[in-house]
Motif scaffolding. Structure first.
Motif, PDB file in Angstrom:
ATOM      1  N   LEU A   9      29.273  48.462  48.295  1.00 61.62           N
ATOM      2  CA  LEU A   9      29.095  48.113  49.808  1.00 61.62           C
ATOM      3  C   LEU A   9      28.705  46.411  49.834  1.00 61.62           C
ATOM      4  O   LEU A   9      29.612  45.471  50.193  1.00 61.62           O
ATOM      5  CB  LEU A   9      28.880  48.826  50.464  1.00 61.62           C
ATOM      6  N   ASP A  10      27.851  45.622  48.819  1.00 57.50           N
ATOM      7  CA  ASP A  10      28.069  44.113  48.866  1.00 57.50           C
ATOM      8  C   ASP A  10      29.017  43.722  48.521  1.00 57.50           C
ATOM      9  O   ASP A  10      29.406  42.170  48.845  1.00 57.50           O
ATOM     10  CB  ASP A  10      26.019  43.905  47.903  1.00 57.50           C
ATOM     11  N   ALA A  11      29.498  43.910  48.104  1.00 51.49           N
ATOM     12  CA  ALA A  11      30.847  42.987  47.106  1.00 51.49           C
ATOM     13  C   ALA A  11      31.957  43.256  47.986  1.00 51.49           C
ATOM     14  O   ALA A  11      32.801  42.124  48.317  1.00 51.49           O
ATOM     15  CB  ALA A  11      31.212  44.299  45.471  1.00 51.49           C
ATOM     16  N   ILE A  12      31.802  44.159  48.720  1.00 50.54           N
ATOM     17  CA  ILE A  12      33.139  44.048  49.681  1.00 50.54           C
ATOM     18  C   ILE A  12      32.929  42.771  50.672  1.00 50.54           C
ATOM     19  O   ILE A  12      33.691  41.816  50.864  1.00 50.54           O
ATOM     20  CB  ILE A  12      33.529  45.315  49.794  1.00 50.54           C
ATOM     21  N   THR A  13      31.439  42.859  51.534  1.00 50.78           N
ATOM     22  CA  THR A  13      31.056  41.296  51.878  1.00 50.78           C
ATOM     23  C   THR A  13      31.178  40.413  51.439  1.00 50.78           C
ATOM     24  O   THR A  13      31.064  39.267  51.679  1.00 50.78           O
ATOM     25  CB  THR A  13      29.837  42.118  52.471  1.00 50.78           C
ATOM     26  N   MET A  14      30.966  40.382  50.463  1.00 49.81           N
ATOM     27  CA  MET A  14      30.522  38.859  49.203  1.00 49.81           C
ATOM     28  C   MET A  14      31.825  38.403  48.275  1.00 49.81           C
ATOM     29  O   MET A  14      32.423  37.145  49.087  1.00 49.81           O
ATOM     30  CB  MET A  14      29.534  39.162  47.866  1.00 49.81           C
ATOM     31  N   TYR A  15      32.843  39.725  48.087  1.00 52.86           N
ATOM     32  CA  TYR A  15      33.967  38.961  47.586  1.00 52.86           C
ATOM     33  C   TYR A  15      35.305  38.939  48.597  1.00 52.86           C
ATOM     34  O   TYR A  15      36.688  38.579  48.202  1.00 52.86           O
ATOM     35  CB  TYR A  15      34.068  39.153  46.454  1.00 52.86           C
ATOM     36  N   LEU A  16      35.231  39.842  48.812  1.00 50.12           N
ATOM     37  CA  LEU A  16      37.036  40.522  50.029  1.00 50.12           C
ATOM     38  C   LEU A  16      36.862  39.310  51.234  1.00 50.12           C
ATOM     39  O   LEU A  16      35.732  38.690  51.732  1.00 50.12           O
ATOM     40  CB  LEU A  16      36.834  41.795  50.559  1.00 50.12           C
ATOM     41  N   PRO A  17      38.580  38.817  51.761  1.00 52.80           N
ATOM     42  CA  PRO A  17      38.201  37.585  52.383  1.00 52.80           C
ATOM     43  C   PRO A  17      38.255  38.783  54.098  1.00 52.80           C
ATOM     44  O   PRO A  17      38.306  39.723  54.462  1.00 52.80           O
ATOM     45  CB  PRO A  17      40.070  37.553  52.413  1.00 52.80           C
ATOM     46  N   ALA A  18      37.822  37.813  54.931  1.00 58.09           N
ATOM     47  CA  ALA A  18      37.548  37.669  56.146  1.00 58.09           C
ATOM     48  C   ALA A  18      38.989  37.532  57.123  1.00 58.09           C
ATOM     49  O   ALA A  18      39.947  36.560  56.108  1.00 58.09           O
ATOM     50  CB  ALA A  18      36.947  37.027  57.017  1.00 58.09           C
TER      51      ALA A  18
END
Length: 823
Positions: free
Chosen positions: A386-395
């Motif tokens: 979940l941390d990686a989703i917020t950190m590496y995937l785009p807005a």
């Protein structure tokens, strides 16, 4: 008599909008009932010698208006817990522990993540989604696919079979980020669900079985994500599984997906010894220490990895971090300057945040994919994911969409999925790209050229929804009230807004004249629907139920664009066309359960195609007098087989120079309509004709001739040309991938040979063999039962449509005889 596990829920009925005195007297009476009930319950509690808590939420006054008191209904709840169950999280959580959907945050667009979970069947997508919802606080207990109690697999058919059939959307928040997540199916029959979801998502998590690596459907969904240019991260799931191998899975990603994996995590142990992971970026170890079999994975120990803890692991992580830094420096110039400058002497001094920022830039540019690991079923590794989703995937605002510049701040949204609710009617999923949506507003559907009124907006949580006051850019929600909208439709605020966007698009094209189709393709990007490969007849129990069946099929078609329904003009039967045996089986089951109609299915048939063998010319004249008008048309056409890589049923139409000069636009449409209609049903077996080029050599038309007569003449001329050219039947050829043990390999290969299969490759996957082959679809009927019998139930296989191939003369002759009832 109350037992130890009983729970009692009593809801007080709401007081209608009456005067205050009546309401208060009613309230006193109910209070007396509650008091009596409380006494009785206390006696029961003493008798059972268990601890009970009794909480009563009474009717509360909410507002005063015109001297009338209004009340809302609330719940009075009795919770009973036995002493032995007090330690079990699943049964003793307080009601307040679970977040309400109304508490979902509505942050700035930069803190929104629209992601999909995609993978091969049985890789652990739904289980991973379930853990995400649990750790974010939106569900109280951990569901299990095998038990049929997960949030996103809510259909009866999904719970019975333990597979995901239709995509489910959930919205939750994680550390001040709002995540709109869609759990997609892994079965090849439902690949259109993945396609239409990826169309509206900004990022994706590809889940892999660590023991199997890249599998057949993994390749399919990866190609779909490539087509939509979606940044993604990889999650190697099932690290606790027997024969799980982190190294093998990473190597398969590198070799089969042709991408560069960035190892951000390193497992501590594998298979039964898997107990945690090391963050390669920060060099911190995260270890889950279960206190019991029912441990939910919320508690873990996170601390820096030191050489004294495990010297071998420390060295492996050190080497992995140095390799990661070198990979990132090769792919990102900004980070390379940093590494070659102040940190060239010692990579250990590079700050974690600088490395993370560089990994994010690389991921968004799709130059490489971050790789993480864990075990969703054993509740390990999901929080770092979940941390990686917020950190590496785009807005949403980090994704570039060309069509958005034409709309500026006006509403632009895409309808990508439809569900039918018995009470509220069709519920349409929309993704808002620009502007905002509000309930009770009128919107314009460009595809259908109609204005519709949207009554309500709902926030989805699988099969539950809550009403919301508005929807801002970058978000996904459900709309109520859109009767015409379907998958792939573009929604704007008004017709004027669409016209203005077209003008801007034409103006910004450098003044060059664009055709209507060019502008439409610029503004509208729908979903590509594959052609069905199976079909069968479907009949109601009686003619009285025919209308109900037609309505049910109409609703199901709107929900599922890959389902096609047509009427046989010769027999009058309804034909159901689908993507596979399971697809048609599910549709049949849904008609029975959801619409209460006991239908009968005919035997499954294969969707063959027809094509021509040679070039041929034909001439046809239609001379008919209707009333006082004479309709006279003479057409001369040439048909040729087209040799191309991609098969298509749409003919390529050309015109001779002498024809195109004097041909009005309306006559051209009539000609093309006649040619296209003649390709829908071939002359041999009535299947679609594909891969042909048509040249209109000459056309003579009497002034009073109608367009319908022109189309009829051209169509008749085409049929003549087809017969002259010679017809060839094409059958669907499937790519099949069989995973089988070494002991049963020879039996599986022998059976494939009998089914006209062509072996392309035999790969090794741990202790198993993977047979990659091509086999005609007609030979795969009932194959799953045969394969299970041959391999004692140990083998698995996947099918995917590859292409259409010509039948040999013997097979074609046998097929014609079967269709004519001679065999």
């Amino acid at each position: 008599m109350l037992n130890n596990s009983s729970h009692l829920m009593i809801s007080l009925i709401s007081v209608p909008n009456t005067c205050s005195s009546c309401a208060l007297s009613s309230f006193k009476m109910r209070g007396a009932i509650c008091a009596s009930l409380g006494t009785a319950l206390e006696m029961g509690a003493r008798m059972l010698r268990i601890t009970r808590t009794f909480s009563v939420n009474t009717l509360k006054s909410s507002s005063l208006c015109n001297e009338h008191v209004y009340f809302r209904k609330t719940k009075m709840r009795l919770v009973s817990v036995t002493e032995q169950n007090c330690s079990l999280r699943n049964h003793s959580s307080a009601p307040g522990d679970v977040k309400s959907l109304r508490s979902v945050i509505n942050p700035h667009i930069s803190r929104i993540r629209n992601i999909g979970i995609m993978a091969h069947i049985d890789a652990g997508k739904t289980t991973t989604t379930e853990r995400m919802l649990y750790y974010s606080g939106y569900i109280r207990t951990l569901g299990d696919v095998d038990d049929g109690d997960t949030v996103t697999d809510f259909m009866v058919q999904e719970r019975e079979r333990g597979i995901t059939i239709q995509s489910a959307a959930v919205t939750f928040d994680w550390k001040d980020y709002r995540i709109n997540l869609i759990d997609t199916p892994g079965h090849v029959d439902f690949t259109v669900e993945v396609e239409r979801c990826l169309r509206v998502l900004d990022g994706a998590v590809a889940v892999f079985d660590a023991a199997a690596g890249v599998e057949a459907q993994t390749l399919t969904v990866w190609r779909q994500a490539d087509k939509h240019q979606i940044p993604r991260i990889c999650f190697l799931n099932k690290m606790d599984k027997n024969r799980a191998s982190f190294t093998y899975a990473v190597e398969s990603i590198k070799q089969k997906l042709k991408t560069k994996p960035l190892l951000l995590q390193f497992p501590i142990g594998e298979a039964k010894t898997f107990r945690g992971l090391v963050d390669v970026v920060t060099k911190e170890q995260i270890i889950w220490k279960p206190t019991s079999d029912l441990d939910d994975g919320k508690n873990f120990e996170q601390k820096p990895l030191r050489e004294a803890d495990d010297s071998n692991l420390f060295q492996e992580v050190q080497d992995a971090r140095n390799t990661l830094i070198e990979q990132v420096a090769d792919l990102d110039d900004e980070f390379a300057e940093l590494v070659l400058g102040e940190y060239s002497e010692n990579f250990d001094l590079i700050p974690a945040d600088k490395l993370q920022s560089a990994i994010r830039r690389i991921t968004l540019a799709q130059k490489a994919v971050p790789v993480l690991c864990g075990s969703a079923l054993k509740n390990k590794g999901v929080q770092p994911l979940l941390d990686a989703i917020t950190m590496y995937l785009p807005a949403p605002n980090e994704r570039s969409y060309e069509f958005l510049q034409w709309y500026k701040d006006d509403l632009c949204a895409l309808a990508f999925k439809v569900l039918h609710d018995k009470c509220r009617g069709p519920l349409v999923f929309v993704r808002v790209y620009s502007g905002s949506l509000k309930p009770q507003s009128a919107v314009y559907n460009i595809n259908k050229s109609c204005t519709e009124r949207m009554s309500r907006l709902l926030l989805p949580f699988a099969d539950q929804q809550i009403e919301i006051p508005s929807l801002m850019p970058g978000n996904i929600a459900l709309t109520v009230g859109l009767k015409q909208s379907a998958t792939g439709d573009t929604i704007v605020s008004s017709k004027a807004s669409a016209v203005a966007a077209v003008r801007r698009a034409g103006r910004d094209a450098g003044g060059e004249k664009r055709s209507t189709s060019d502008i439409e393709s610029l503004l509208l990007a729908g979903v590509e629907i594959p052609d069905p490969v199976f079909f069968c007849t479907i009949e109601p129990p009686s003619m009285a139920k025919q209308q109900e069946l037609d309505n049910a099929l109409s609703c199901l078609q709107r929900e599922d664009p890959s389902l096609k329904v047509k009427l046989d003009p010769d027999t009058g039967q309804t034909i159901l066309c689908g993507m596979g045996e399971l697809h048609i089986e599910i549709i049949h089951d849904r008609i029975k359960r959801e619409y209460g109609i006991e239908t009968y299915l005919g035997p499954l048939q294969i969707a063959y195609r027809e094509t021509i063998l040679n070039a041929a010319q034909s001439t046809d004249t239609l001379d008919k007098t209707v009333g006082d008008k004479r309709h006279l048309v003479t057409a001369e056409l040439e048909v040729r087989p087209r040799l191309g890589e991609r098969a298509t049923t749409k003919p390529v139409i050309e015109y001779a120079a002498s024809v195109i000069e004097a041909l009005p636009q309306e006559l051209q449409e009539a000609i093309e309509n006649g040619i296209t209609n003649s390709c829908i049903q071939g002359p041999l077996l009535g299947f679609p004709v594909q891969d042909i080029d048509v040249t209109v050599q000459s056309l003579t038309v009497h002034p009073d001739t109608s367009h319908t007569m022109i189309s009829a003449c051209v169509s008749r001329c085409m049929q003549k040309a087809f017969k002259k050219a010679g017809i060839q039947i094409l059958e669907p050829l499937m790519n099949i991938e069989i995973t089988v043990s070494e002991d049963h390999l020879s039996a599986a290969l022998a059976d494939l040979a009998q089914r006209r299969g062509t072996i392309q490759e035999i790969q090794s996957r741990q202790d198993n063999r993977v047979v990659v082959a091509a086999v005609p679809l007609a030979e795969t009927m009932g194959y799953s039962t045969v394969l299970r019998t041959l391999t004692s139930g140990s083998a698995t296989f996947t099918l995917e449509l590859a292409s259409y191939q010509a039948l040999n003369s013997q097979e074609q002759s046998a097929l014609l005889q079967r269709r004519m009832g001679l065999v």
